[in-house]
Design a protein around this motif. Structure first.
Motif: not given
Length: 258
Positions: A118-144
């Motif tokens: 999720r971090i890799m997808v959002n950092s690369i394709f989401g431009i340093a995390g400004l966008w969140d394409p990982a969620t659209n790819f099915g990568l869940i946002k976890y809370r730990e």
């Protein structure tokens, strides 16, 4: 924890306080009833600082209703939704680094890999995390968080604590929040953001988080609001530490710990 879970908690609150209102009407009718507290044993939590915590709760109510919520309303009017989403996503991506670290500390290898992806997808394709394409790819946002990590290894919650502004916590979770906050500051500093910009973005992130939280202090005109918020927080942490499994023995520890 996502907004849907918060909404469920608020629904539970609504149902409970409706019951409290009925109980109050029956009391006024003159029927012989035991004190309400006698019927609310399930609300008991280890809270040796209750007197102080209740005062802090009242303080939070005043600050939240008269300062924070008006500021949030102005903030939402001034800052476009597009900009607010970018701020939220940026800090969410940094938060995922902490989540990955805590997953790793808990030896949750599968979840660690998912968060890393999720971090890799959002950092690369989401431009340093400004966008969140990982969620659209099915990568869940976890809370730990680090408080969960401590709980995972058997560290007891300790006394319940109502923190000024920050709200419900425990001795264990307060220490965890401190470690998480320091870690988050470290990763933000790695982004080479100057101090004033960092402060502005962090403030906006805090306002955005509060704006997404549907509960407001004092919304439920009931003498049991403090008690129900306390027990819901403890139960929520129980669920988070055990990945959604509610462990009754943890509930007993929360009620009787000394």
């Amino acid at each position: 924890m996502n907004k849907q879970i918060y909404l469920i908690l608020v629904l539970i609150l609504s149902i409970f306080f409706s019951g409290c209102a009925v109980h109050k009407k029956i009391e006024k009718s003159g029927k012989n009833l035991d004190t309400p507290r006698d019927h609310l044993g399930f609300l008991d939590v280890y809270d040796p600082l209750e007197s102080l915590n209740r005062r802090v709760y009242r303080f939070n109510t005043i600050v939240d209703n008269n300062l924070i919520e008006p500021v949030i309303r102005v903030y939402k009017k001034i800052i476009p939704l597009f900009v607010r989403d970018r701020i939220t996503n940026f800090f969410s991506n940094i938060d995922d680094v902490l989540v990955m670290g805590n997953c790793l500390l808990q030896a949750k290898t599968e979840k660690t890999g998912e968060v890393a992806a999720r971090i890799m997808v959002n950092s690369i394709f989401g431009i340093a995390g400004l966008w969140d394409p990982a969620t659209n790819f099915g990568l869940i946002k976890y809370r730990e968080d680090f408080g969960q990590t401590l709980g995972f290894y058997g560290v007891r919650p300790g006394p319940y604590i109502m923190l000024p502004i920050l709200g419900p916590s425990t001795l264990r979770d307060s220490g965890g929040k401190l470690i998480d906050s320091l870690s988050k500051m470290y990763f933000v500093n790695l982004s080479n953001i100057n101090t004033s910009t960092d402060l502005s973005l962090s403030t906006a992130d805090s306002l955005e988080f509060r704006a997404s939280f549907p509960f407001s202090y004092g919304d439920f005109d009931s003498p049991f609001e403090y008690d129900i918020v306390r027990v819901l927080y403890m139960d929520m942490r129980n669920l988070m530490i055990n990945d959604g499994l509610y462990l009754e023995e943890n509930k007993k520890v929360n009620n009787t710990e000394k």
